[in-house]
Motif scaffolding. Sequence first.
Motif, mmCIF file in Angstrom:
data_model
loop_
_atom_site.group_PDB
_atom_site.id
_atom_site.type_symbol
_atom_site.label_atom_id
_atom_site.label_comp_id
_atom_site.label_asym_id
_atom_site.label_seq_id
_atom_site.Cartn_x
_atom_site.Cartn_y
_atom_site.Cartn_z
ATOM 1 N N ASP A 44 -10.250 42.980 -13.821
ATOM 2 C CA ASP A 44 -9.814 41.766 -13.131
ATOM 3 C C ASP A 44 -10.987 41.089 -12.429
ATOM 4 O OD1 ASP A 44 -9.962 43.826 -11.265
ATOM 5 O OD2 ASP A 44 -8.218 43.162 -10.125
ATOM 6 N N GLY A 45 -12.191 41.461 -12.835
ATOM 7 C CA GLY A 45 -13.357 40.797 -12.284
ATOM 8 C C GLY A 45 -14.638 41.382 -12.857
ATOM 9 N N ALA A 46 -15.710 40.624 -12.754
ATOM 10 C CA ALA A 46 -17.014 41.086 -13.234
ATOM 11 C C ALA A 46 -18.066 40.755 -12.205
ATOM 12 C CB ALA A 46 -17.354 40.435 -14.571
ATOM 13 N N VAL A 47 -19.052 41.646 -12.091
ATOM 14 C CA VAL A 47 -20.154 41.437 -11.148
ATOM 15 C C VAL A 47 -21.443 41.671 -11.926
ATOM 16 C CG1 VAL A 47 -21.240 42.224 -9.013
ATOM 17 C CG2 VAL A 47 -18.754 42.309 -9.229
ATOM 18 N N ILE A 48 -22.389 40.738 -11.802
ATOM 19 C CA ILE A 48 -23.698 40.892 -12.435
ATOM 20 C C ILE A 48 -24.692 41.115 -11.311
ATOM 21 C CG2 ILE A 48 -25.452 39.825 -13.874
ATOM 22 C CD1 ILE A 48 -23.136 38.074 -15.042
ATOM 23 N N VAL A 49 -25.361 42.265 -11.328
ATOM 24 C CA VAL A 49 -26.317 42.578 -10.254
ATOM 25 C C VAL A 49 -27.670 42.900 -10.833
ATOM 26 C CG1 VAL A 49 -24.646 43.340 -8.538
ATOM 27 C CG2 VAL A 49 -25.501 44.979 -10.171
#
Length: 143
Positions: free
Chosen positions: A138-143
């Motif tokens: 339900d979400g994506a994070v690019i770090v």
Amino acid sequence: MTIDDHRFMSIGQVQDQIKTGSVTGAEKKNTQQNLPVGENSFASILNKVRENADNNISTGELKFSKHAANRLNDREIVLTKDQMDRLNQGTIEASQKGIKDSLILVDQLAFIVNVPNHTVVTAMDQTETKNSIFTNIDGAVIV
């Protein structure tokens, strides 16, 4: 089977009697003697569990599921300290946004993280992420 002449009641009946004060001294002692108090009470233990969960999120302590650990091992993926720090930070950011199951991208690596449990569920490298479809996130994070 001998039942030493004790009267059995439901929890609700005991609670009602305690609230109304109709429990005799002996009955009250029997109903309360086995209830843990202080640091062994249910409320105390529940608070400790909640604090530990909060501490895991705030300190960025991630766990890896057996599947994720196997995937990292099978593909000879070794995370650097910087990558691990970024994965932790991505998990914290996902938590702050209310994401439950997140895709976190770190360099050429993709991780599916169950954010509330602070657990990496699976891990993939760049050879697996091409043409891949990520579901149940339900979400994506690019770090």
